[in-house]
Design an enzyme around this catalytic site. Structure first.
Site, PDB file in Angstrom:
ATOM      1  N   ASP A  19       9.924   4.877   5.362  1.00  0.00           N
ATOM      2  CA  ASP A  19       9.146   4.302   4.265  1.00  0.00           C
ATOM      3  C   ASP A  19       8.389   3.072   4.748  1.00  0.00           C
ATOM      4  O   ASP A  19       8.992   2.110   5.227  1.00  0.00           O
ATOM      5  CB  ASP A  19      10.083   3.927   3.106  1.00  0.00           C
ATOM      6  N   HIS A  45       1.228  -5.320  -2.821  1.00  0.00           N
ATOM      7  CA  HIS A  45       2.671  -5.236  -3.065  1.00  0.00           C
ATOM      8  C   HIS A  45       3.425  -6.185  -2.139  1.00  0.00           C
ATOM      9  O   HIS A  45       4.346  -6.885  -2.563  1.00  0.00           O
ATOM     10  CB  HIS A  45       3.166  -3.802  -2.854  1.00  0.00           C
ATOM     11  N   GLU A  47       9.596   2.532  -7.224  1.00  0.00           N
ATOM     12  CA  GLU A  47       8.428   2.199  -6.402  1.00  0.00           C
ATOM     13  C   GLU A  47       7.509   3.412  -6.397  1.00  0.00           C
ATOM     14  O   GLU A  47       7.919   4.511  -6.003  1.00  0.00           O
ATOM     15  CB  GLU A  47       8.846   1.806  -4.974  1.00  0.00           C
ATOM     16  N   GLU A  71       4.927   5.625  -4.945  1.00  0.00           N
ATOM     17  CA  GLU A  71       4.506   5.810  -3.555  1.00  0.00           C
ATOM     18  C   GLU A  71       3.879   7.180  -3.330  1.00  0.00           C
ATOM     19  O   GLU A  71       4.152   8.137  -4.056  1.00  0.00           O
ATOM     20  CB  GLU A  71       5.704   5.658  -2.604  1.00  0.00           C
ATOM     21  N   ASP A 112      10.681   5.653  -4.600  1.00  0.00           N
ATOM     22  CA  ASP A 112      11.684   4.982  -3.767  1.00  0.00           C
ATOM     23  C   ASP A 112      12.476   4.038  -4.685  1.00  0.00           C
ATOM     24  O   ASP A 112      12.202   2.843  -4.759  1.00  0.00           O
ATOM     25  CB  ASP A 112      10.975   4.210  -2.646  1.00  0.00           C
ATOM     26  N   ARG A 126      17.046  -4.056  -6.992  1.00  0.00           N
ATOM     27  CA  ARG A 126      16.496  -5.339  -6.528  1.00  0.00           C
ATOM     28  C   ARG A 126      17.563  -6.408  -6.311  1.00  0.00           C
ATOM     29  O   ARG A 126      17.424  -7.250  -5.418  1.00  0.00           O
ATOM     30  CB  ARG A 126      15.455  -5.859  -7.527  1.00  0.00           C
ATOM     31  N   GLN A 162      19.328  -5.543  -3.170  1.00  0.00           N
ATOM     32  CA  GLN A 162      18.367  -5.763  -2.076  1.00  0.00           C
ATOM     33  C   GLN A 162      18.271  -7.245  -1.705  1.00  0.00           C
ATOM     34  O   GLN A 162      18.263  -7.602  -0.526  1.00  0.00           O
ATOM     35  CB  GLN A 162      16.992  -5.234  -2.514  1.00  0.00           C
ATOM     36  N   TYR A 210      19.285  -7.833   2.261  1.00  0.00           N
ATOM     37  CA  TYR A 210      18.155  -7.445   3.108  1.00  0.00           C
ATOM     38  C   TYR A 210      17.960  -8.271   4.373  1.00  0.00           C
ATOM     39  O   TYR A 210      17.304  -7.817   5.314  1.00  0.00           O
ATOM     40  CB  TYR A 210      16.858  -7.404   2.288  1.00  0.00           C
ATOM     41  N   LYS A 222      18.369   0.970  -1.395  1.00  0.00           N
ATOM     42  CA  LYS A 222      17.319   1.986  -1.398  1.00  0.00           C
ATOM     43  C   LYS A 222      17.852   3.401  -1.196  1.00  0.00           C
ATOM     44  O   LYS A 222      17.233   4.357  -1.655  1.00  0.00           O
ATOM     45  CB  LYS A 222      16.343   1.696  -0.244  1.00  0.00           C
ATOM     46  N   THR A 281      16.080   9.074  -3.687  1.00  0.00           N
ATOM     47  CA  THR A 281      14.621   9.088  -3.595  1.00  0.00           C
ATOM     48  C   THR A 281      14.173  10.367  -4.291  1.00  0.00           C
ATOM     49  O   THR A 281      14.767  11.430  -4.065  1.00  0.00           O
ATOM     50  CB  THR A 281      14.150   9.106  -2.128  1.00  0.00           C
ATOM     51  N   GLU A 296       7.059  -6.291  -9.817  1.00  0.00           N
ATOM     52  CA  GLU A 296       5.760  -6.963  -9.884  1.00  0.00           C
ATOM     53  C   GLU A 296       5.240  -7.064 -11.306  1.00  0.00           C
ATOM     54  O   GLU A 296       4.722  -8.106 -11.719  1.00  0.00           O
ATOM     55  CB  GLU A 296       4.748  -6.205  -9.018  1.00  0.00           C
TER      56      GLU A 296
HETATM   57 MN    MN Z   1       9.532   1.722  -0.801  1.00  0.00          MN
END
Ligand code: MN
Length: 434
Positions: A134, A141, A206, A208, A240, A244, A247, A251, A260, A264, A381
């Site tokens: 990914d 973004h 997400e 994508e 995806d 959060r 994450q 991360y 993640k 998916t 976002e």
């Molecule tokens: Mn992603």
């Protein structure tokens, strides 16, 4: 325009009436591949979407040459054998199927025997996916997300040089319509000294674009940018799913992991690179002052036609909206053409160290966010990390995804002088954590 041929002729009509409706995702100009099963079939097979029908390709007898070879590969319960047949076979099959399904088809009766109603079919994961990578190709973004994790330093200095990505998980990829279980994980709350282990509170999607590798590359052999496109079989919509809160704690320093890889979702229909030829456009124009791509990522042809004008939309349908039979609410809408890196740059960068690509590998773009408030491809976002919730028409609000919510992606392409084509849907309902 390169790659345009008689299969893109906007005047083409099909004897399948539903394929001629102006708002169908699957007119005769699209012909995407997927894997399907009906109650009458012992084993799933590869089919081609046409209007509200599926053409059961493997049994067609009216084909010849490389198209017939490709059709035989459609007897498999995945697209990998068709991918292995190679680009000339894919293209030959597309041309002969286009002629077969036209309103002036010479073999209409033969073709009709191999059409099944999409409503009677179960659509399955289209490929055996060995690897899933990914990317992070939208600078909007990257900047928006970076600002929330690092307010004083939103865009890291490598971004405009390196198409950043992470290796994600192939085993947890599911086809549209499969429910997604809210994950549990380590969460470090802002005013606590130590993390807790609990259901994710900040579940996000997400929006994508994904692409499947159809032609492999050898270990140790980088793919030059002007040959990158030859390795791509086709494209899908991809969610995806992202936890959060998990994450944010996990991360650093190695990037996303359990935030993640729990799920998916991909759309069932794979729109071929050939079908997308009319919707190619210039690559995103880097603002003045940005560095030029390093030579191995730079190509005049890619800059001129490496962008893809795919309008991508995300919708939300809550439990309450479903009960009240309300339509899904559109959260965002933006074009893939706004991404900083092209798909060719992503593929070339992926192999630039000699890493090999295999048939069926899935590569995704990263969240597709544009410059505008209504083109942001994640709730992170859209709601500024939950601080400014989305107001839904029925009075509900969402900072992040609630249990019972369904996230629905749609994608479509329009270009002057060509038909509109679409990707179908990529959707999934979120279930409560165990
Ligand atoms: Mn992603």
């Amino acid at each position: 325009m390169t790659g345009i041929n008689e299969t893109h002729d906007p005047k083409l009509r099909s004897f399948v009436d539903s394929a001629n409706a102006p708002d169908t995702d699957f007119p005769i100009h699209n012909l995407p591949f997927g894997v399907f099963r009906t109650a009458k079939m012992d084993v799933p097979r590869v089919g081609i979407a046409i209007g509200d029908r599926i053409l059961d390709v493997a049994g067609l007898s009216a084909l010849s040459g490389p198209a017939q070879t490709a059709a035989k590969a459609c007897a498999a319960p995945h697209l990998n054998d068709l991918m292995a047949a190679g680009p000339d076979a894919w293209s030959a099959l597309r041309l002969q199927v286009s002629r077969l399904l036209r309103s002036d088809s010479k073999d209409r009766a033969a073709a009709e025997k191999h059409l099944v109603a999409m409503a009677d079919a179960e659509l399955l994961l289209p490929a055996k996916i060995g690897n899933f990578t990914d990317f992070f190709a939208s600078v909007f973004h990257a900047t928006n997300a970076g600002r929330m994790f690092r307010p004083d330093n939103p865009l890291l200095p490598n971004y405009k040089y390196v198409p950043v990505a992470y290796h994600s998980r192939a085993s947890s990829i599911r086809v549209s319509g499969t429910t997604v279980r809210r994950p549990r994980g380590q969460i470090k709350l802002p005013n606590e000294a130590v993390p807790i282990f609990a259901p994710c509170r900040n579940l996000d999607y997400e929006l994508e674009l994904g692409f499947y590798v159809g032609v492999p590359s050898d270990l140790g052999q980088p793919v030059p940018i002007d040959q990158a496109g030859e390795h791509i079989f086709g494209f899908c919509l991809l969610n995806d799913w992202s936890a959060r809160d998990i994450q944010a704690w996990e991360y650093q320093p190695l990037g996303p992991f359990l935030a993640k890889n729990f799920a998916t979702t991909v759309s069932p229909w794979v729109v071929t690179a050939e079908a997308l030829a009319p919707y190619r456009t210039t690559a995103y124009a880097r603002p003045q002052g940005d560095p030029a791509p390093l030579p191995y990522l730079a190509s005049d042809a890619d800059q001129a036609g490496g962008g893809l004008d795919i309008m991508m939309e995300a919708y939300l349908l809550t439990d309450a909206m479903r009960t009240q039979k309300q339509a899904p609410f559109r959260l965002s809408r933006g074009s893939f053409a706004s991404t900083y890196w092209t798909v060719a740059q992503m593929l070339t960068h992926h192999t630039s160290n000699g890493c090999n690509l295999e048939i069926g590998d899935l590569v995704a773009s990263g969240t597709v966010s544009g410059p505008d408030k209504d083109s942001l491809g994640s709730l992170l976002e859209l709601t500024l990390r939950g601080t400014e919730p989305v107001q839904l028409p029925g009075g509900e609000t969402r900072g992040f995804i609630a249990d019972g919510d369904e996230i629905i992606f749609r994608g479509s392409c329009e270009a002057k002088g060509f038909a509109r084509i679409g990707f179908g849907e990529c959707r999934a309902v979120v279930l409560p954590a165990i």
